[in-house]
Design a protein around this motif. Structure first.
Motif, short mmCIF file in Angstrom:
data_model
loop_
_atom_site.label_atom_id
_atom_site.label_comp_id
_atom_site.label_asym_id
_atom_site.label_seq_id
_atom_site.Cartn_x
_atom_site.Cartn_y
_atom_site.Cartn_z
N ILE A 129 57.16 17.59 66.38
CA ILE A 129 58.39 18.12 65.79
C ILE A 129 58.68 17.32 64.53
CG2 ILE A 129 60.87 18.38 66.08
CD1 ILE A 129 60.33 18.72 69.09
N THR A 130 58.89 18.02 63.44
CA THR A 130 59.26 17.37 62.20
C THR A 130 60.77 17.23 62.16
OG1 THR A 130 57.40 18.41 61.09
CG2 THR A 130 59.12 17.50 59.68
N ALA A 131 61.24 16.01 62.12
CA ALA A 131 62.68 15.75 62.13
C ALA A 131 63.26 15.98 60.73
CB ALA A 131 62.95 14.32 62.56
N ARG A 132 64.51 16.37 60.71
CA ARG A 132 65.21 16.59 59.45
C ARG A 132 65.38 15.24 58.76
NH1 ARG A 132 70.83 19.47 60.15
NH2 ARG A 132 69.59 20.67 61.60
N LYS A 133 65.06 15.17 57.48
CA LYS A 133 65.14 13.92 56.75
C LYS A 133 66.55 13.64 56.23
CE LYS A 133 60.30 13.92 55.38
NZ LYS A 133 59.87 14.91 56.31
N ALA A 134 67.34 14.66 56.01
CA ALA A 134 68.71 14.48 55.50
C ALA A 134 69.66 14.20 56.65
CB ALA A 134 69.14 15.73 54.74
N ASP A 135 70.73 13.46 56.37
CA ASP A 135 71.73 13.14 57.40
C ASP A 135 72.45 14.39 57.87
OD1 ASP A 135 71.21 10.44 57.33
OD2 ASP A 135 72.72 10.04 55.80
N ARG A 136 72.63 14.50 59.17
CA ARG A 136 73.35 15.63 59.77
C ARG A 136 74.82 15.28 59.87
NH1 ARG A 136 69.67 17.90 64.62
NH2 ARG A 136 67.68 17.56 63.63
N ARG A 137 75.65 16.31 59.72
CA ARG A 137 77.09 16.15 59.88
C ARG A 137 77.56 17.22 60.84
NH1 ARG A 137 79.30 13.84 55.07
NH2 ARG A 137 81.20 13.55 56.29
N SER A 138 78.25 16.82 61.90
CA SER A 138 78.76 17.77 62.88
C SER A 138 79.85 18.63 62.25
CB SER A 138 79.34 17.03 64.08
OG SER A 138 78.33 16.33 64.75
N CYS A 139 79.87 19.90 62.62
CA CYS A 139 80.90 20.81 62.11
C CYS A 139 81.07 21.96 63.09
CB CYS A 139 80.51 21.33 60.73
SG CYS A 139 79.03 22.35 60.69
N ARG A 140 82.07 22.79 62.81
CA ARG A 140 82.30 24.00 63.60
C ARG A 140 82.62 25.11 62.62
NH1 ARG A 140 85.71 21.02 67.80
NH2 ARG A 140 84.13 20.35 69.25
N VAL A 141 81.60 25.70 62.08
CA VAL A 141 81.75 26.80 61.13
C VAL A 141 81.22 28.06 61.80
CG1 VAL A 141 81.07 27.68 58.88
CG2 VAL A 141 81.50 25.24 59.17
N PHE A 142 82.05 29.10 61.80
CA PHE A 142 81.64 30.36 62.42
C PHE A 142 81.09 31.29 61.36
CE2 PHE A 142 84.72 28.51 65.24
CZ PHE A 142 84.12 28.68 66.47
N GLY A 143 80.08 32.06 61.74
CA GLY A 143 79.47 33.00 60.82
C GLY A 143 78.53 33.94 61.54
N LYS A 144 77.59 34.46 60.80
CA LYS A 144 76.61 35.38 61.35
C LYS A 144 75.23 34.98 60.86
CE LYS A 144 79.88 39.21 61.37
NZ LYS A 144 80.20 39.09 62.76
N ILE A 145 74.24 35.24 61.70
CA ILE A 145 72.85 35.03 61.30
C ILE A 145 72.18 36.39 61.34
CG2 ILE A 145 72.18 34.37 63.64
CD1 ILE A 145 70.05 32.54 62.35
N ARG A 146 71.46 36.70 60.29
CA ARG A 146 70.82 38.01 60.17
C ARG A 146 69.29 37.84 60.10
NH1 ARG A 146 72.60 43.00 58.32
NH2 ARG A 146 74.60 42.08 57.80
N TYR A 147 68.61 38.60 60.94
CA TYR A 147 67.15 38.65 60.95
C TYR A 147 66.76 40.11 60.93
CZ TYR A 147 62.37 38.59 62.68
OH TYR A 147 61.03 38.80 62.83
N LEU A 148 66.06 40.54 59.90
CA LEU A 148 65.70 41.94 59.68
C LEU A 148 66.96 42.80 59.77
CD1 LEU A 148 62.33 42.12 61.65
CD2 LEU A 148 62.65 41.84 59.19
#
Length: 109
Positions: free
Chosen positions: A7-26
Motif C-alpha cells: 500500500i502506498t501511503a499518502r505523503k501529504a498530511d491528512r486533516r480530519s473533516c466532515r464535508v458532505f457531498g457526492k461521488i460520481r462514477y460513470l
C-alpha cells in the motif's frame, strides 16, 4: 510476522473533516462524507455501494470544495480512498477549502 500489503501511503498530511457531498462514477452517483483530506487525496465514507474498482476515474462534488476529479486507490467496508488529479485547479480548490472552510473535527473510526 511481517505483512507487506504494498500500500502506498499518502505523503501529504491528512486533516480530519466532515464535508458532505457526492461521488460520481460513470452514470452512478452516491452520497458521501469526506472523512479526511489532504492536498493529494481524501478518504470518503459512501452511503451506498459504489461499484467501481481501484484505478477508476471519479468526480467528487461538495459545496465547500467544488468539483474534484481523481482516481480510486482503495475501497474497504464502505470507505473509498481517492487520489486527486494533480493540476493547478485541484490544488487551488483544496487550498481554498483549508483557508476558508476547514474546521478540525475528531477523527471517525
Amino acid at each position: 510476522m511481517i505483512r507487506n500489503l504494498k500500500i502506498t501511503a499518502r505523503k501529504a498530511d491528512r486533516r480530519s473533516c466532515r464535508v458532505f457531498g457526492k461521488i460520481r462514477y460513470l452514470n452512478n452517483q452516491v452520497d458521501a462524507r469526506i472523512l479526511d483530506i489532504s492536498a493529494t487525496g481524501a478518504a470518503l465514507e459512501v452511503k451506498a455501494p459504489l461499484y467501481a474498482a481501484s484505478g477508476s476515474k471519479v468526480r467528487i462534488e461538495a459545496e465547500n470544495l467544488g468539483l474534484l476529479e481523481g482516481v480510486i486507490r482503495w475501497t474497504h467496508n464502505g470507505r473509498v480512498g481517492i487520489q486527486f488529479d494533480v493540476n493547478s485547479n485541484a490544488r487551488a480548490l483544496i487550498a481554498s477549502y483549508f483557508r476558508f472552510f476547514h474546521r478540525e473535527v475528531p477523527r471517525v473510526r
